[in-house]
Design a protein around this motif. Sequence first.
Motif, PDB file in Angstrom:
ATOM      1  N   PHE A  15      -7.237   0.414  -0.007  1.00 14.84           N
ATOM      2  CA  PHE A  15      -7.414   1.791   0.449  1.00 14.84           C
ATOM      3  C   PHE A  15      -8.868   2.190   0.240  1.00 14.84           C
ATOM      4  N   ASN A  48     -13.163  10.366   7.356  1.00 10.27           N
ATOM      5  CA  ASN A  48     -11.917  10.854   6.759  1.00 10.27           C
ATOM      6  C   ASN A  48     -10.670  10.523   7.580  1.00 10.27           C
ATOM      7  N   SER A  49     -10.672   9.379   8.244  1.00 13.93           N
ATOM      8  CA  SER A  49      -9.503   9.002   9.050  1.00 13.93           C
ATOM      9  C   SER A  49      -8.963   7.611   8.714  1.00 13.93           C
ATOM     10  N   LEU A  50      -9.566   6.939   7.739  1.00 18.92           N
ATOM     11  CA  LEU A  50      -9.137   5.580   7.410  1.00 18.92           C
ATOM     12  C   LEU A  50      -7.919   5.603   6.493  1.00 18.92           C
ATOM     13  N   PHE A  51      -6.933   4.769   6.809  1.00 21.34           N
ATOM     14  CA  PHE A  51      -5.744   4.698   5.972  1.00 21.34           C
ATOM     15  C   PHE A  51      -5.838   3.501   5.023  1.00 21.34           C
ATOM     16  N   ASN A  52      -5.993   2.302   5.587  1.00 22.99           N
ATOM     17  CA  ASN A  52      -6.150   1.123   4.742  1.00 22.99           C
ATOM     18  C   ASN A  52      -6.827   0.012   5.524  1.00 22.99           C
ATOM     19  N   GLN A 110     -14.522   7.026   2.944  1.00 23.63           N
ATOM     20  CA  GLN A 110     -13.920   7.989   3.876  1.00 23.63           C
ATOM     21  C   GLN A 110     -14.979   8.939   4.415  1.00 23.63           C
ATOM     22  N   ASP A 150      -6.001   3.363  10.863  1.00 17.85           N
ATOM     23  CA  ASP A 150      -6.383   4.765  10.657  1.00 17.85           C
ATOM     24  C   ASP A 150      -5.149   5.607  10.330  1.00 17.85           C
ATOM     25  N   LYS A 151      -5.368   6.871  10.048  1.00 19.81           N
ATOM     26  CA  LYS A 151      -4.256   7.729   9.619  1.00 19.81           C
ATOM     27  C   LYS A 151      -3.242   7.979  10.728  1.00 19.81           C
ATOM     28  N   TRP A 152      -3.570   7.622  11.966  1.00 17.32           N
ATOM     29  CA  TRP A 152      -2.631   7.734  13.080  1.00 17.32           C
ATOM     30  C   TRP A 152      -1.923   6.407  13.317  1.00 17.32           C
ATOM     31  N   HIS A 153      -2.180   5.442  12.417  1.00 13.14           N
ATOM     32  CA  HIS A 153      -1.597   4.103  12.442  1.00 13.14           C
ATOM     33  C   HIS A 153      -2.015   3.294  13.658  1.00 13.14           C
TER      34      HIS A 153
END
Length: 126
Positions: free
Chosen positions: A66, A47-51, A72, A99-102
């Motif tokens: 995405f 659950n941390s992948l952005f794209n 995820q 990831d969601k933290w870029h």
Amino acid sequence: MASEGDWVLKKTDRPSGGGTACILAPKSLSRIQIVGDRLEVTGLPRNSLFNYQYRIDDEPVSNIMFPTAQMQEAGAISLHGDVLERILNGRRFSIRLLDKWHEAVTEDISLAGLRSLRGKSATICE
């Protein structure tokens, strides 16, 4: 079990206890593997992948994609169908995950030997 070019074929126990599975993996340290009819990029935080974007050989980089809810939850990117066929016909594959933290993770691998070894895996893994 077997190897060809930059790839190895190995058997592993299935986590669900359902026997063994054959996995094709690069000889070099990588999160990329071929399992059945899909390429997976594994070992990612759930659950941390952005794209993500990928590139085969010198082709243009893919559009930004995405991950699905299933990807995820699993913490893995899965590519199959026409994309997998294009990868199997290539010489080099790279994928960039954000990831969601870029923070970006890039995997870049040689595909030498993969197509041939995948063809042999059907008889070896019976």
